[in-house]
Design a protein around this motif. Structure first.
Motif, PDB file in Angstrom:
ATOM      1  N   LEU A   1      27.508  -3.527   0.911  1.00  0.00           N
ATOM      2  CA  LEU A   1      28.250  -4.423   0.023  1.00  0.00           C
ATOM      3  C   LEU A   1      27.299  -5.374  -0.698  1.00  0.00           C
ATOM      4  CD1 LEU A   1      30.794  -5.848  -1.076  1.00  0.00           C
ATOM      5  CD2 LEU A   1      30.884  -7.123   1.085  1.00  0.00           C
ATOM      6  N   GLU A   2      26.420  -6.025   0.054  1.00  0.00           N
ATOM      7  CA  GLU A   2      25.522  -7.005  -0.543  1.00  0.00           C
ATOM      8  C   GLU A   2      24.468  -6.353  -1.434  1.00  0.00           C
ATOM      9  OE1 GLU A   2      25.924 -10.127  -0.494  1.00  0.00           O
ATOM     10  OE2 GLU A   2      27.364 -10.434   1.114  1.00  0.00           O
ATOM     11  N   MET A   3      23.913  -5.213  -1.011  1.00  0.00           N
ATOM     12  CA  MET A   3      22.870  -4.585  -1.804  1.00  0.00           C
ATOM     13  C   MET A   3      23.397  -4.116  -3.152  1.00  0.00           C
ATOM     14  SD  MET A   3      20.002  -1.693  -0.832  1.00  0.00           S
ATOM     15  CE  MET A   3      21.066  -0.252  -0.737  1.00  0.00           C
ATOM     16  N   SER A   4      24.669  -3.743  -3.212  1.00  0.00           N
ATOM     17  CA  SER A   4      25.220  -3.252  -4.480  1.00  0.00           C
ATOM     18  C   SER A   4      25.129  -4.302  -5.584  1.00  0.00           C
ATOM     19  CB  SER A   4      26.672  -2.795  -4.300  1.00  0.00           C
ATOM     20  OG  SER A   4      27.524  -3.893  -3.991  1.00  0.00           O
ATOM     21  N   SER A   5      25.168  -5.583  -5.217  1.00  0.00           N
ATOM     22  CA  SER A   5      25.068  -6.625  -6.241  1.00  0.00           C
ATOM     23  C   SER A   5      23.669  -6.670  -6.843  1.00  0.00           C
ATOM     24  CB  SER A   5      25.438  -7.994  -5.651  1.00  0.00           C
ATOM     25  OG  SER A   5      24.494  -8.404  -4.677  1.00  0.00           O
ATOM     26  N   TYR A   6      22.641  -6.370  -6.040  1.00  0.00           N
ATOM     27  CA  TYR A   6      21.266  -6.361  -6.546  1.00  0.00           C
ATOM     28  C   TYR A   6      20.965  -5.092  -7.347  1.00  0.00           C
ATOM     29  CZ  TYR A   6      20.734 -10.252  -3.364  1.00  0.00           C
ATOM     30  OH  TYR A   6      20.889 -11.460  -2.715  1.00  0.00           O
ATOM     31  N   LEU A   7      21.761  -4.054  -7.111  1.00  0.00           N
ATOM     32  CA  LEU A   7      21.572  -2.798  -7.837  1.00  0.00           C
ATOM     33  C   LEU A   7      22.410  -2.734  -9.112  1.00  0.00           C
ATOM     34  CD1 LEU A   7      21.574  -0.352  -4.777  1.00  0.00           C
ATOM     35  CD2 LEU A   7      19.585  -1.160  -6.083  1.00  0.00           C
ATOM     36  N   GLY A   8      23.304  -3.715  -9.271  1.00  0.00           N
ATOM     37  CA  GLY A   8      24.034  -3.817 -10.532  1.00  0.00           C
ATOM     38  C   GLY A   8      25.390  -3.141 -10.570  1.00  0.00           C
ATOM     39  N   PHE A   9      25.949  -2.769  -9.399  1.00  0.00           N
ATOM     40  CA  PHE A   9      27.285  -2.162  -9.441  1.00  0.00           C
ATOM     41  C   PHE A   9      28.205  -2.729  -8.365  1.00  0.00           C
ATOM     42  CE2 PHE A   9      24.404   0.835  -7.218  1.00  0.00           C
ATOM     43  CZ  PHE A   9      25.016   0.933  -5.965  1.00  0.00           C
ATOM     44  N   SER A  10      28.036  -4.008  -8.069  1.00  0.00           N
ATOM     45  CA  SER A  10      28.861  -4.640  -7.043  1.00  0.00           C
ATOM     46  C   SER A  10      30.320  -4.751  -7.478  1.00  0.00           C
ATOM     47  CB  SER A  10      28.321  -6.038  -6.739  1.00  0.00           C
ATOM     48  OG  SER A  10      29.185  -6.736  -5.859  1.00  0.00           O
TER      49      SER A  10
ATOM     50  N   PHE B   1      32.316   3.209   1.437  1.00  0.00           N
ATOM     51  CA  PHE B   1      31.116   2.690   0.782  1.00  0.00           C
ATOM     52  C   PHE B   1      30.117   3.808   0.489  1.00  0.00           C
ATOM     53  CE2 PHE B   1      32.260  -1.748   1.462  1.00  0.00           C
ATOM     54  CZ  PHE B   1      31.707  -2.332   0.316  1.00  0.00           C
ATOM     55  N   LEU B   2      30.070   4.814   1.343  1.00  0.00           N
ATOM     56  CA  LEU B   2      29.199   5.954   1.053  1.00  0.00           C
ATOM     57  C   LEU B   2      29.691   6.676  -0.203  1.00  0.00           C
ATOM     58  CD1 LEU B   2      28.507   7.467   4.594  1.00  0.00           C
ATOM     59  CD2 LEU B   2      27.264   5.685   3.366  1.00  0.00           C
ATOM     60  N   ILE B   3      30.998   6.827  -0.336  1.00  0.00           N
ATOM     61  CA  ILE B   3      31.573   7.428  -1.546  1.00  0.00           C
ATOM     62  C   ILE B   3      31.274   6.545  -2.757  1.00  0.00           C
ATOM     63  CG2 ILE B   3      33.748   8.011  -2.708  1.00  0.00           C
ATOM     64  CD1 ILE B   3      34.840   8.712   0.118  1.00  0.00           C
ATOM     65  N   PHE B   4      31.451   5.240  -2.593  1.00  0.00           N
ATOM     66  CA  PHE B   4      31.195   4.275  -3.669  1.00  0.00           C
ATOM     67  C   PHE B   4      29.753   4.387  -4.165  1.00  0.00           C
ATOM     68  CE2 PHE B   4      30.037  -0.163  -4.873  1.00  0.00           C
ATOM     69  CZ  PHE B   4      30.897  -0.324  -5.942  1.00  0.00           C
ATOM     70  N   TYR B   5      28.812   4.467  -3.232  1.00  0.00           N
ATOM     71  CA  TYR B   5      27.405   4.603  -3.618  1.00  0.00           C
ATOM     72  C   TYR B   5      27.149   5.950  -4.305  1.00  0.00           C
ATOM     73  CZ  TYR B   5      25.100   0.393  -1.932  1.00  0.00           C
ATOM     74  OH  TYR B   5      24.658  -0.907  -1.783  1.00  0.00           O
ATOM     75  N   SER B   6      27.773   7.002  -3.803  1.00  0.00           N
ATOM     76  CA  SER B   6      27.552   8.323  -4.404  1.00  0.00           C
ATOM     77  C   SER B   6      28.026   8.358  -5.849  1.00  0.00           C
ATOM     78  CB  SER B   6      28.256   9.407  -3.588  1.00  0.00           C
ATOM     79  OG  SER B   6      29.660   9.354  -3.748  1.00  0.00           O
ATOM     80  N   GLN B   7      28.994   7.511  -6.183  1.00  0.00           N
ATOM     81  CA  GLN B   7      29.492   7.458  -7.553  1.00  0.00           C
ATOM     82  C   GLN B   7      28.547   6.716  -8.494  1.00  0.00           C
ATOM     83  OE1 GLN B   7      33.323   5.607  -6.869  1.00  0.00           O
ATOM     84  NE2 GLN B   7      34.359   7.567  -6.641  1.00  0.00           N
ATOM     85  N   HIS B   8      27.610   5.952  -7.914  1.00  0.00           N
ATOM     86  CA  HIS B   8      26.733   5.119  -8.738  1.00  0.00           C
ATOM     87  C   HIS B   8      25.269   5.533  -8.696  1.00  0.00           C
ATOM     88  CE1 HIS B   8      29.650   2.002  -9.942  1.00  0.00           C
ATOM     89  NE2 HIS B   8      30.209   2.228  -8.772  1.00  0.00           N
TER      90      HIS B   8
END
Length: 229
Positions: free
Chosen positions: A141-150, A204-211
């Protein structure tokens, strides 16, 4: 040219008989690959223990523009972990973190804010206050904000993966839990049922796979689920 930087080891592979090629996410230079000669030899000057995934290092490196592989002049441990190397659950979570980072960044990718977050997250994982069962979810959750897709909130998160939610009751429970994690991050003290944690991690694994471009299977997830079920 020699440059001084801090770095966090992501992974390494064996190279020839006694060497390794190690990927290190450095604060100032980004993700770099370095060749370490003789590290797997008993007579080598450098020890392979320095290059275990997520070890935090103080480095002096050679940085030649356009070089695919560089070399390390000096390396020493920056923040020695007290718990992670001796706790198989923490070690398993660290393996997952390393894989998540490897999937998320690419060669020469530089992001000092992400680096600072990762450094702090690993120190928290190494602390007695860490809620190990929640750490992987909160980390993603937190790392997604630094990667730009939170996601901005739980509703927007589930809007993206709605086709993977079959049970309205499950959706409600996961939304409530995610709202709590949005508010409390790594310091959440509320008990969240294992079935809800499992669902959130899967989503969250699905969410990351989409980005992410690297949307292949997660090698560490099977072990992680066994450790924090």
């Amino acid at each position: 040219m020699q440059k001084k930087t801090s770095g966090i080891v992501i992974s390494y592979i064996r190279y020839k008989e006694t060497s390794i090629i190690v990927k290190i996410f450095t604060r100032e230079l980004g993700l770099k690959s370095y060749i370490i000669n003789g590290v797997r030899s008993s007579t080598g000057k450098s020890k392979i223990a320095l290059y275990q995934p997520l070890t935090q290092l103080d480095l002096v490196v050679y940085d030649k523009e356009g070089a695919g592989l560089n070399r390390i002049s000096e390396a020493k441990i920056l923040h020695p972990y007290q718990l992670i190397p001796f706790d198989f659950i923490r070690s398993g979570v660290a393996m997952f973190v390393a894989e998540a980072l490897a999937k998320s960044i690419y060669e020469n990718y530089q992001n000092d804010a992400l680096y600072d977050f990762l450094e702090a997250a690993m120190m928290h994982l190494d602390s007695k206050d860490c809620r190990l069962s929640l750490f992987p979810i909160v980390f993603l959750l937190e790392m997604s904000s630094y990667l730009g897709f939170s996601p901005s909130d739980s509703a927007s998160f589930f809007d993206e993966i709605m086709h993977d939610i079959n049970s309205p009751a499950q959706l409600l429970e996961e939304k409530k839990a995610l709202d709590i994690l949005f508010e409390n991050s790594f310091y959440c003290k509320k008990n969240i049922p294992s079935s809800v944690r499992k669902g959130l991690l899967d989503h969250f694994l699905i969410f990351y796979s989409q980005h992410l471009e690297d949307n292949g299977s997660w090698k560490s997830i099977k072990v992680l689920r066994q450790l924090i079920s």
